[in-house]
Design an enzyme around this catalytic site. Structure first.
Site, short mmCIF file in Angstrom:
data_model
loop_
_atom_site.label_atom_id
_atom_site.label_comp_id
_atom_site.label_asym_id
_atom_site.label_seq_id
_atom_site.Cartn_x
_atom_site.Cartn_y
_atom_site.Cartn_z
N ASP A 21 35.15 41.35 37.01
CA ASP A 21 36.14 40.28 36.76
C ASP A 21 35.52 39.12 36.00
OD1 ASP A 21 38.25 41.53 37.89
OD2 ASP A 21 38.11 40.53 39.83
N LYS B 85 40.83 38.37 31.52
CA LYS B 85 41.47 38.03 30.24
C LYS B 85 40.39 37.70 29.22
CE LYS B 85 45.79 36.14 31.95
NZ LYS B 85 45.75 35.27 33.12
N MET C 248 42.85 28.21 43.80
CA MET C 248 43.85 28.33 42.72
C MET C 248 44.83 27.17 42.72
SD MET C 248 44.54 32.43 42.92
CE MET C 248 44.50 32.53 44.70
N1 SAH Z 1 37.96 36.35 45.78
C1 SAH Z 1 37.59 35.00 45.39
C2 SAH Z 1 38.78 34.14 45.05
C3 SAH Z 1 39.53 34.57 43.81
S1 SAH Z 1 40.88 33.52 43.45
C4 SAH Z 1 36.74 34.37 46.49
O1 SAH Z 1 36.62 34.93 47.57
O2 SAH Z 1 36.20 33.29 46.25
C5 SAH Z 1 40.19 32.45 42.25
C6 SAH Z 1 40.02 31.06 42.81
O3 SAH Z 1 38.83 30.99 43.59
C7 SAH Z 1 39.85 29.98 41.77
O4 SAH Z 1 41.11 29.54 41.29
C8 SAH Z 1 39.14 28.90 42.55
O5 SAH Z 1 40.03 28.16 43.35
C9 SAH Z 1 38.26 29.72 43.47
N2 SAH Z 1 36.91 29.85 42.92
C10 SAH Z 1 36.29 30.97 42.52
N3 SAH Z 1 35.04 30.72 42.10
C11 SAH Z 1 34.85 29.39 42.25
C12 SAH Z 1 33.78 28.49 42.00
N4 SAH Z 1 32.61 28.91 41.52
N5 SAH Z 1 33.96 27.18 42.27
C13 SAH Z 1 35.11 26.72 42.77
N6 SAH Z 1 36.16 27.52 43.03
C14 SAH Z 1 36.04 28.82 42.78
#
Ligand code: SAH
Length: 254
Positions: free
Chosen positions: A36, A58, A172
């Site tokens: 991803d 994307k 998100m």
């Molecule tokens: N499966 C992932 C979440 C995916 S949804 C997990 O467990 O973290 C994607 C969202 O995760 C983003 O919109 C953001 O809110 C958060 N996110 C992912 N990586 C991040 C990062 N390095 N810093 C802050 N937020 C993050």
């Protein structure tokens, strides 16, 4: 021919060192990796030279693979005996659609496993110095999505969440900060509740903006905070000021 296996693997929140040993072992033996957008490129270097690497996010000028296409690919590669790694940001079962991929594997009768990862709420909490729970301050936390995938998706129960957990970790949400803070305040959470946004948590480009529920949307706009970012709401945000007093006031714009 070897039997195929689908490993649905969490890559951690951003820092490539925050992947698990088990996940690395899966990468080291992968025939095919489907990865991803939020997965660190460095992690792909653990794959052997012949691994087929398929980007699922994307990209400019190209459409992202749909969930159905991803489900089909992981199943098809495993069916012909490949070790397939589906590498996802954070944890696969936290807003990662890992459940849908596990279901696709189960339906196709293919062996699968889920390797958990450090979810970004935990990564952001650790690197910003904001405990999700803290004795005397927060006895619970909730993990919440700030966006729904269309009207048909599960509704977000802001009415219950606003005061239902001491700390809220909202994924998100960066493009919906006005709406989210408005809902939380409308349902009884005080506008002066501490709030923080952690952008690119655990990476070298991490930024932290702190304020209150009433001010965080304005601060984020002023600081041009963008995705990926984690919103943390609750009194434990104040612990950051005690852990890192030198940072106090630095990111605040009043
Ligand atoms: N499966 C992932 C979440 C995916 S949804 C997990 O467990 O973290 C994607 C969202 O995760 C983003 O919109 C953001 O809110 C958060 N996110 C992912 N990586 C991040 C990062 N390095 N810093 C802050 N937020 C993050």
């Amino acid at each position: 021919m070897s039997r195929g296996l689908i490993s649905i693997v969490g890559a951690g929140p951003g820092d490539p060192e925050l992947i698990t040993v088990k996940a690395l072992r899966r990468l080291e033996r992968a025939d095919v990796v489907l990865y991803d957008r939020l997965v660190s490129d460095e992690l792909l270097d653990y794959c052997p030279p012949g691994t087929l690497k398929i980007y699922c996010g994307k990209a400019p000028g190209r459409h992202a693979l749909t969930q159905e296409e991803i489900d089909r690919l992981i199943v098809d590669y495993a069916k012909v005996g490949h070790r397939v790694v589906r590498l996802k940001g954070g944890d696969p079962f936290v807003f990662g659609r890992g459940g849908e991929e596990a279901l696709a594997a189960a339906r196709a009768g293919i062996e699968f496993e889920v390797v958990p990862g450090v979810t970004s709420a935990a990564g952001a909490s650790a690197s910003a110095g904001i405990p999700l729970t803290h004795r005397g301050t927060a006895a619970s936390f909730a993990v919440v999505t700030g966006s729904r995938c269309g009207e048909a998706d599960t509704p977000i129960r802001w009415d219950l969440l606003a005061c239902g957990a001491d700390t809220l970790a909202i994924y998100m949400g960066v493009s919906k900060l006005n709406e989210i803070s408005g809902e939380l305040i409308r349902h009884g959470r005080g506008p002066d509740t501490p709030a923080a946004l952690i952008e690119n948590a655990t990476t070298s480009s991490e930024r932290v903006v702190t304020g209150t529920l009433g001010s965080i949307a304005r601060l984020a706009a002023a600081m041009k905070v963008s995705n990926p970012a984690m919103l943390i709401v609750g009194d434990t945000v104040g612990v950051r000021d005690l852990l890192y007093p030198a940072e106090l006031g630095r990111q605040r714009i009043v």
